[in-house]
Motif scaffolding. Structure first.
Motif, PDB file in Angstrom:
ATOM      1  N   LEU A 212       0.823  -1.209   0.000  1.00  0.00           N
ATOM      2  CA  LEU A 212       0.000   0.000   0.000  1.00  0.00           C
ATOM      3  C   LEU A 212       0.860   1.265   0.000  1.00  0.00           C
ATOM      4  N   ALA A 213       1.984   1.212   0.706  1.00  0.00           N
ATOM      5  CA  ALA A 213       2.819   2.406   0.854  1.00  0.00           C
ATOM      6  C   ALA A 213       3.654   2.704  -0.382  1.00  0.00           C
ATOM      7  N   LEU A 214       4.061   1.675  -1.124  1.00  0.00           N
ATOM      8  CA  LEU A 214       5.059   1.868  -2.179  1.00  0.00           C
ATOM      9  C   LEU A 214       4.564   1.559  -3.589  1.00  0.00           C
ATOM     10  N   ARG A 215       3.365   1.082  -3.743  1.00  0.00           N
ATOM     11  CA  ARG A 215       2.914   0.622  -5.064  1.00  0.00           C
ATOM     12  C   ARG A 215       2.839   1.743  -6.093  1.00  0.00           C
ATOM     13  N   ASP A 216       2.613   2.984  -5.659  1.00  0.00           N
ATOM     14  CA  ASP A 216       2.427   4.076  -6.615  1.00  0.00           C
ATOM     15  C   ASP A 216       3.702   4.436  -7.368  1.00  0.00           C
ATOM     16  N   ALA A 217       4.863   4.080  -6.819  1.00  0.00           N
ATOM     17  CA  ALA A 217       6.120   4.538  -7.412  1.00  0.00           C
ATOM     18  C   ALA A 217       6.779   3.516  -8.326  1.00  0.00           C
ATOM     19  N   ILE A 218       6.304   2.285  -8.352  1.00  0.00           N
ATOM     20  CA  ILE A 218       6.979   1.268  -9.154  1.00  0.00           C
ATOM     21  C   ILE A 218       6.546   1.379 -10.617  1.00  0.00           C
ATOM     22  N   ASP A 219       7.417   0.914 -11.510  1.00  0.00           N
ATOM     23  CA  ASP A 219       7.119   1.017 -12.937  1.00  0.00           C
ATOM     24  C   ASP A 219       6.071  -0.016 -13.344  1.00  0.00           C
TER      25      ASP A 219
END
Length: 370
Positions: A212-219
């Motif tokens: 939830l915390a990091l999914r927005d930044a991955i390609d």
């Protein structure tokens, strides 16, 4: 032979209004402002205060005791438009430098460059990865001299306290963003309670909160791979517990490989209760993620001045904000505490784990007698 029968009036009395029990027979929940909570605790007008904004005027007196749970994750994000984001190696060096500076300037930030903390129930499945990430951060050559001109901004008021006002930038061409994400903020938007069950069931897992915390930044490519593993975990498409754990590790590894958005540490939430004898409480159980706002607290706490029963008074830093929903219950902070006091579910969230525990009875398998 004659028989004499005498009939007298029989008066029906009332049963005892209070049955002897280990637990308080009455629980009162108050909304209390943080600046009034310390005085009420010291005067024994409330037994516990559920809130993270209580700052004691001095060192905690002997009659006030604290419990610690996970407060927030501290996240560093590199601006995709910044020159520091062009190469992942450079982004990692910048993120590590900012992490070291944040930790040195803020004693309450625990340096931990891995999204699953020791307070998560599944931390032992990731402890080797977490320790390796910390070794890499500490062994990196410091790059503070080359990042002295970084334009750093805080995402929201919570993160502003981590930066000195003169170092924060309001410009749109920022290089690094500092974000402090509370655990409630992270999970509430993705979690629903239906008939006492958490949906999704993995909502308390560290690996899912990392997602939830990091999914927005991955390609896009990494996200597709992560989503496939996520679907396998949630549908039970794995061979055995080892395969299950390895899938969770693979999800987190994919999330942390890109340094353009990383968790660099976490903070603790401290909540206080009155432990004075005999006006205080004892036998305190709390949840490692939600602290005292947990069903396990109200089911274990005991008043010191009563051998049984008694009146428990709890203060909380939130007002009632939601109506009763017949499917999902109460969804606000005050309502969840209230429901913990009046509900009687079969299972409760395990206070130090991501699993469930029996509320009243436990099935125990015994060896057959010989």
């Amino acid at each position: 032979m004659s028989t004499l029968t005498v009939t007298a009036a029989v008066r029906g009395g009332h049963e005892l209004p209070v049955y002897p029990s280990y637990y308080p027979h009455e629980i009162e929940v108050w909304t209390v402002a943080p600046d009034a909570a310390e005085r009420l605790l010291q005067q024994s007008k409330i037994h516990a205060y559920l809130g993270n904004d209580l700052h004691l005027s001095g060192s905690a007196p002997d009659l006030i005791t604290a419990v610690e749970s996970l407060g927030s994750l501290v996240i560093v994000r590199i601006n995709p438009q910044s020159s520091y984001a062009k190469e992942n190696t450079t982004a990692c060096a910048v993120a590590h430098a900012v992490a070291r500076k944040l930790s040195s300037n803020n004693p309450d930030v625990i340096l931990h460059p891995y999204p699953i903390t020791p307070l998560h129930g599944d931390y032992l499945y990731h402890v080797d990865l977490a320790e390796a990430a910390k070794r890499r951060l500490l062994s990196d050559t410091p790059v503070e001299p080359t990042t002295g001109n970084l334009k750093v901004k805080a995402a929201g008021a919570a993160a502003e306290r981590l930066l000195h006002a003169e170092k924060a930038t309001q410009e749109s061409d920022w290089d690094v963003e500092i974000k402090e994400t509370s655990l409630a903020e992270l999970t509430d938007s993705a979690m629903t309670v239906i008939n006492g069950w958490l949906v999704p069931p993995v909502a308390r897992s560290g690996w899912y909160q990392a997602y939830l915390a990091l999914r927005d930044a991955i390609d896009v490519g990494t996200r597709e791979s992560v989503e496939v593993d996520l679907q396998r975990i949630q549908s039970g498409d794995f061979n055995d517990p080892v395969d299950h754990i390895n899938l969770e590790r693979a999800v987190v590894t994919a999330l942390v490989n890109d340094c353009r958005q990383v968790v660099v540490g976490y903070t603790l939430k401290r909540e206080y209760f009155n432990s004075e004898f005999s006006a205080g409480i004892e036998n305190i159980a709390f949840d490692s993620l939600t602290g005292l706002n947990a069903a396990i607290f109200l089911r274990t706490v005991k008043l010191k001045d009563f051998p049984w029963n008694g009146w428990l008074r709890v203060g909380i830093d939130a007002r009632p904000a939601s109506a009763w929903n017949p499917i999902t219950g109460f969804s606000d902070k005050f309502g969840r505490l209230l429901w913990s006091a009046v509900a009687d579910p079969a299972l409760l969230p395990s206070p130090y784990d991501q699993a469930w525990m029996a509320n009243r009875i436990t099935e125990v398998q015994t060896s057959p007698s010989r």
